[in-house]
Design a protein around this motif. Structure first.
Motif, mmCIF file in Angstrom:
data_model
loop_
_atom_site.group_PDB
_atom_site.id
_atom_site.type_symbol
_atom_site.label_atom_id
_atom_site.label_comp_id
_atom_site.label_asym_id
_atom_site.label_seq_id
_atom_site.Cartn_x
_atom_site.Cartn_y
_atom_site.Cartn_z
ATOM 1 N N VAL A 3 -13.793 1.821 1.634
ATOM 2 C CA VAL A 3 -12.372 1.752 1.950
ATOM 3 C C VAL A 3 -11.665 1.605 0.617
ATOM 4 O O VAL A 3 -12.095 0.827 -0.246
ATOM 5 N N LYS A 4 -10.596 2.372 0.450
ATOM 6 C CA LYS A 4 -9.850 2.357 -0.808
ATOM 7 C C LYS A 4 -8.361 2.330 -0.486
ATOM 8 O O LYS A 4 -7.888 3.117 0.329
ATOM 9 N N ILE A 5 -7.646 1.412 -1.120
ATOM 10 C CA ILE A 5 -6.199 1.315 -0.932
ATOM 11 C C ILE A 5 -5.523 1.405 -2.295
ATOM 12 O O ILE A 5 -5.881 0.685 -3.227
ATOM 13 N N GLY A 37 -5.074 3.953 11.699
ATOM 14 C CA GLY A 37 -5.033 4.638 12.982
ATOM 15 C C GLY A 37 -5.796 5.944 13.049
ATOM 16 O O GLY A 37 -5.711 6.654 14.044
ATOM 17 N N THR A 38 -6.558 6.260 12.016
ATOM 18 C CA THR A 38 -7.281 7.534 12.004
ATOM 19 C C THR A 38 -8.659 7.394 12.637
ATOM 20 O O THR A 38 -9.196 6.295 12.767
ATOM 21 N N PRO A 72 0.820 -1.215 0.000
ATOM 22 C CA PRO A 72 0.000 0.000 0.000
ATOM 23 C C PRO A 72 0.855 1.268 0.000
ATOM 24 O O PRO A 72 1.848 1.351 0.711
ATOM 25 N N SER A 73 0.446 2.230 -0.810
ATOM 26 C CA SER A 73 1.089 3.540 -0.789
ATOM 27 C C SER A 73 0.139 4.592 -0.217
ATOM 28 O O SER A 73 0.571 5.644 0.223
ATOM 29 N N LYS A 74 -1.176 4.282 -0.214
ATOM 30 C CA LYS A 74 -2.170 5.198 0.354
ATOM 31 C C LYS A 74 -3.384 4.391 0.795
ATOM 32 O O LYS A 74 -3.839 3.510 0.075
ATOM 33 N N GLN A 75 -3.894 4.713 1.983
ATOM 34 C CA GLN A 75 -5.067 4.030 2.517
ATOM 35 C C GLN A 75 -6.117 5.071 2.875
ATOM 36 O O GLN A 75 -5.803 6.075 3.512
ATOM 37 N N THR A 118 -11.574 -2.927 11.388
ATOM 38 C CA THR A 118 -10.317 -3.498 10.910
ATOM 39 C C THR A 118 -10.417 -3.793 9.421
ATOM 40 O O THR A 118 -11.403 -4.373 8.961
ATOM 41 N N VAL A 119 -9.390 -3.393 8.706
ATOM 42 C CA VAL A 119 -9.284 -3.637 7.267
ATOM 43 C C VAL A 119 -8.257 -4.744 7.072
ATOM 44 O O VAL A 119 -7.157 -4.682 7.620
ATOM 45 N N HIS A 120 -8.631 -5.758 6.314
ATOM 46 C CA HIS A 120 -7.698 -6.833 5.958
ATOM 47 C C HIS A 120 -7.602 -6.868 4.438
ATOM 48 O O HIS A 120 -8.617 -6.963 3.756
#
Length: 129
Positions: free
Chosen positions: A54-56, A45-46, A37-40, A107-109
Motif C-alpha cells: 500500500v502506498k500513499i 473503494g477499489t 493524501p493526494s494519491k492512494q 482497511t488502511v489506517h
C-alpha cells in the motif's frame, strides 16, 4: 473635525491593517500546516488483484519518526510485512509491504505528521478479488 479625532482615525488605520495582515498570514499558515493524501494505491473503494504494498502520496513532506501506515483484514488482523517506510528521496510518500492477500475486504489506517509537527489521520478500505 478636531485634530485629535483625525489623529485617532489615522491611528486606527495604522493598527488595523497590520493586524488584518497578521491574521491572514496565521490562517494561511494553519491551512498549509497539515498534510493530506493526494494519491492512494490501491485506491479507496477499489477492487483490485492482491497488491504487494500500500502506498500513499501526500501533498507535503512527512515526518518519518511519527507517520504510520497499517493495513488490516476484515477481522482486524494486521496484514503488513514490516514497518511503513518513507523514502528520503520522496518524503511525501509512505508505503508498507503486504503479506499475500486473499480475496476479501481490507482497511488502511494512516497517520501523517507533517515536517512541522501537525498530525492528520484517516482510514479507507479496498477489496481484493
Amino acid at each position: 473635525m478636531s485634530y485629535s479625532k483625525l489623529e485617532g482615525a489615522g491611528w486606527r488605520k495604522r493598527v488595523a491593517m497590520p493586524l488584518l495582515c497578521t491574521a491572514a498570514l496565521l490562517v494561511a499558515q494553519s491551512a498549509f500546516a497539515h498534510v493530506f493524501p493526494s494519491k492512494q494505491e490501491p485506491g479507496a473503494g477499489t477492487t483490485v488483484s492482491a497488491p504487494a504494498q500500500v502506498k500513499i502520496t501526500f501533498d507535503g513532506p512527512l515526518e518519518p519518526a511519527f507517520s504510520t501506515l497499517d493495513v488490516t483484514d476484515a477481522t482486524g488482523k494486521p496484514v503488513t510485512m514490516g514497518k511503513a517506510n518513507i523514502d528520503a528521496k520522496q518524503p511525501d510518500v509512505i508505503s508498507v509491504p503486504l503479506a499475500a492477500l486473499a480475496a476479501g475486504h481490507y482497511t488502511v489506517h494512516w497517520v501523517a505528521v507533517a515536517s512541522d509537527g501537525h498530525r492528520t489521520h484517516g482510514d479507507y478500505s479496498f477489496d481484493v478479488k
